[in-house]
Design an enzyme around this catalytic site. Sequence first.
Site, mmCIF file in Angstrom:
data_model
loop_
_atom_site.group_PDB
_atom_site.id
_atom_site.type_symbol
_atom_site.label_atom_id
_atom_site.label_comp_id
_atom_site.label_asym_id
_atom_site.label_seq_id
_atom_site.Cartn_x
_atom_site.Cartn_y
_atom_site.Cartn_z
ATOM 1 N N CYS A 43 0.827 -1.216 0.000
ATOM 2 C CA CYS A 43 0.000 0.000 0.000
ATOM 3 C C CYS A 43 0.855 1.258 0.000
ATOM 4 C CB CYS A 43 -0.937 -0.004 1.213
ATOM 5 S SG CYS A 43 -1.784 1.560 1.437
ATOM 6 N N CYS A 48 -1.297 1.820 -3.196
ATOM 7 C CA CYS A 48 -2.286 2.887 -2.990
ATOM 8 C C CYS A 48 -1.686 4.293 -2.889
ATOM 9 C CB CYS A 48 -3.074 2.645 -1.708
ATOM 10 S SG CYS A 48 -3.432 0.923 -1.376
ATOM 11 N N LYS A 51 0.351 5.461 -6.015
ATOM 12 C CA LYS A 51 -0.656 5.487 -7.092
ATOM 13 C C LYS A 51 -1.534 6.735 -6.973
ATOM 14 C CE LYS A 51 -4.531 4.285 -6.409
ATOM 15 N NZ LYS A 51 -5.062 2.958 -6.274
ATOM 16 N N TYR A 178 -8.538 -3.365 -11.412
ATOM 17 C CA TYR A 178 -8.267 -2.085 -10.740
ATOM 18 C C TYR A 178 -6.969 -1.456 -11.260
ATOM 19 C CZ TYR A 178 -11.185 -2.936 -6.438
ATOM 20 O OH TYR A 178 -12.172 -3.130 -5.523
ATOM 21 N N GLU A 182 -6.588 1.900 -13.554
ATOM 22 C CA GLU A 182 -6.052 3.095 -12.887
ATOM 23 C C GLU A 182 -4.806 3.608 -13.604
ATOM 24 O OE1 GLU A 182 -7.656 2.316 -8.340
ATOM 25 O OE2 GLU A 182 -5.572 1.878 -8.769
ATOM 26 N N HIS A 435 -27.200 21.226 -2.252
ATOM 27 C CA HIS A 435 -27.278 21.786 -3.590
ATOM 28 C C HIS A 435 -26.309 22.944 -3.765
ATOM 29 C CE1 HIS A 435 -29.198 22.640 -7.397
ATOM 30 N NE2 HIS A 435 -29.264 23.920 -7.056
ATOM 31 N N GLU A 440 -26.131 15.008 -4.850
ATOM 32 C CA GLU A 440 -27.508 15.280 -4.420
ATOM 33 C C GLU A 440 -28.493 14.398 -5.194
ATOM 34 O OE1 GLU A 440 -29.447 19.097 -5.591
ATOM 35 O OE2 GLU A 440 -27.562 19.538 -6.597
HETATM 36 P P1 NDP Z 1 -7.551 -7.882 -10.650
HETATM 37 O O1 NDP Z 1 -7.762 -9.263 -10.203
HETATM 38 O O2 NDP Z 1 -8.471 -6.802 -10.235
HETATM 39 O O3 NDP Z 1 -7.457 -7.842 -12.235
HETATM 40 C C1 NDP Z 1 -6.610 -8.688 -12.964
HETATM 41 C C2 NDP Z 1 -6.900 -8.465 -14.419
HETATM 42 O O4 NDP Z 1 -5.990 -9.197 -15.212
HETATM 43 C C3 NDP Z 1 -8.304 -8.918 -14.816
HETATM 44 O O5 NDP Z 1 -8.802 -8.010 -15.751
HETATM 45 C C4 NDP Z 1 -8.033 -10.290 -15.431
HETATM 46 O O6 NDP Z 1 -8.980 -10.646 -16.400
HETATM 47 C C5 NDP Z 1 -6.701 -10.041 -16.092
HETATM 48 N N1 NDP Z 1 -5.933 -11.267 -16.277
HETATM 49 C C6 NDP Z 1 -5.675 -12.231 -15.382
HETATM 50 N N2 NDP Z 1 -4.913 -13.203 -15.941
HETATM 51 C C7 NDP Z 1 -4.674 -12.832 -17.207
HETATM 52 C C8 NDP Z 1 -3.980 -13.400 -18.296
HETATM 53 N N3 NDP Z 1 -3.352 -14.569 -18.167
HETATM 54 N N4 NDP Z 1 -3.954 -12.736 -19.464
HETATM 55 C C9 NDP Z 1 -4.592 -11.558 -19.600
HETATM 56 N N5 NDP Z 1 -5.269 -10.968 -18.621
HETATM 57 C C10 NDP Z 1 -5.324 -11.593 -17.431
HETATM 58 O O7 NDP Z 1 -6.049 -7.588 -10.228
HETATM 59 P P2 NDP Z 1 -5.196 -6.266 -10.116
HETATM 60 O O8 NDP Z 1 -3.813 -6.738 -10.319
HETATM 61 O O9 NDP Z 1 -5.718 -5.161 -10.978
HETATM 62 O O10 NDP Z 1 -5.427 -5.845 -8.609
HETATM 63 C C11 NDP Z 1 -5.232 -6.786 -7.566
HETATM 64 C C12 NDP Z 1 -6.076 -6.447 -6.374
HETATM 65 O O11 NDP Z 1 -5.525 -5.345 -5.708
HETATM 66 C C13 NDP Z 1 -7.512 -6.007 -6.707
HETATM 67 O O12 NDP Z 1 -8.385 -7.082 -6.874
HETATM 68 C C14 NDP Z 1 -7.861 -5.181 -5.525
HETATM 69 O O13 NDP Z 1 -8.344 -6.015 -4.506
HETATM 70 C C15 NDP Z 1 -6.535 -4.558 -5.122
HETATM 71 N N6 NDP Z 1 -6.433 -3.165 -5.596
HETATM 72 C C16 NDP Z 1 -7.300 -2.232 -5.127
HETATM 73 C C17 NDP Z 1 -7.235 -0.925 -5.547
HETATM 74 C C18 NDP Z 1 -8.214 0.068 -5.029
HETATM 75 O O14 NDP Z 1 -8.872 -0.205 -4.033
HETATM 76 N N7 NDP Z 1 -8.356 1.221 -5.663
HETATM 77 C C19 NDP Z 1 -6.222 -0.487 -6.494
HETATM 78 C C20 NDP Z 1 -5.374 -1.541 -6.941
HETATM 79 C C21 NDP Z 1 -5.485 -2.819 -6.500
HETATM 80 P P3 NDP Z 1 -10.396 -11.333 -16.025
HETATM 81 O O15 NDP Z 1 -11.282 -10.256 -15.531
HETATM 82 O O16 NDP Z 1 -10.859 -11.890 -17.350
HETATM 83 O O17 NDP Z 1 -10.088 -12.393 -15.021
#
Ligand code: NDP
Length: 452
Positions: A43, A48, A51, A178, A182, A435, A440
Amino acid sequence: MTFDYDLFVIGGGSGGVRAARVAAGETGAKVALAEEDRYGGTCVQRGCVPKKLMVFASGYGEMAKDAASYGWAMHAGGFDWQVFKEKLEAELDRLEGVYRKLLAGSDVEMFDARATVKDAHTVQLSTGETKTAKHILLAMGGKPVKPGIPGEELAITSNEIFHLETLPKRVLIVGGGYIACEFAGILNGLGAQVTQFYRGAQVLRGFDDEARGLVAEEMRKAGVDLHLGTNILEMKRDGEGIWVKATNGTESHYDEVMFATGRAPNTEGMGLEEVGVELGRHGQVVVDAFSQTAVPSIYAIGDVTDRVNLTPVAIREGMAFVETVFKGNPTPVDHDLIPSAVFTQPELGTVGLSEEAARENEEVEVYCTSFKPMQQSFAGREDRVLMKLVVSKANRTVLGCHIVAPNAGEMIQLAGIAVKMGATKEDFDRTVAVHPTMSEELVTMRSPMRTA
Ligand code: NDP
């Protein structure tokens, strides 16, 4: 049997540090913590915090353009990555210092070393020492994973993005979660030419369909070249940069490729299964509602358990662990109705069920409005925002609230209180509007858009 410590925590991220501090500071327990990298964990050091600072940095270019529409003689000069990076690194150093000070102030003994588990009460440090403890808390977090394609060693992940020497001109981001969304917004806002590949039909799987649709549309409008149903096949370096072949038949060149294809728990080589700690299919530590593993003296919190991978959840789990083990008050962690935000541009704030998930359980009414917000509209922008409530037809409870708008993260924190309290649509209606604001609309939507 006497132990060196009452508690040995492995991992100095948000969850581990909080548990160590509270156990030592509030219960007088003798606590030690080992961290092999930088204090603050994902984080603070690789997630976080840096970022969000990059999200802020990436917004000023457009803000300067809008300021001109409001009569200010202003224009954004070029963005200087070096200036920002130096400040960012100094800030991360400062925060690491704060974390160390907090631990020292609570009399937690720190080991700047890798720790592995030797038996139910013993940890092995990379310094060669072994330490014993009545309880061991696993809080090692997670790490980004690459998908396993030829040439992937050329690509970076979110771990490296904060430390690039130069800001790339052409970037490919792979993934639709995410992190991918982002960073597509951030790098686009900082002036890079951003392409994003997502293998599915729409980004941000699991979020409300209407909300993810609008986020994707706004990302495209802002300049992100988003390709859905597309994945990367192979990559190699040549004279023009990193050559990428995609499943849609295209071949193109980039200066950097970033994989945001998910994260995996940091459990490899930790000696966990050898001592009887059960690991799940993704390598996550399997725990019960009180974060206890299959070995009674070993507990685990945060991303290493792959429950809900969010900093505030890890902190909650750490506090509940201390309450259970050191204060004699067994406390399960409440993982229900957790608000969260995706810091895209615009942000997506969400709490509760998506329309699609709610519909699976019961009949719902959907209250929804999408409009051009005043501030951006006056500046001549076409940006749209979305305010949406998913309401139970049977008992009128608001089951889900979804906001796509600038600062939706701030809004959903407050809406989250009402939804967590079990507010009904009528409770929202009884609340007088503030407002003129965007939010709102959440208390002024009179008739359902549809029943489903
Ligand atoms: P996520 O699990 O959110 O997303 C992973 C992405 O990668 C998905 O779109 C997935 O596709 C894709 N993917 C997985 N495997 C492959 C592959 N072999 N080839 C191509 N695409 C693939 O993970 P993140 O790494 O983005 O984030 C991890 C976690 O960290 C989040 O789930 C969240 O809990 C936390 N986080 C929270 C944030 C916040 O609160 N603002 C910010 C950043 C992270 P598919 O959908 O098809 O599975």
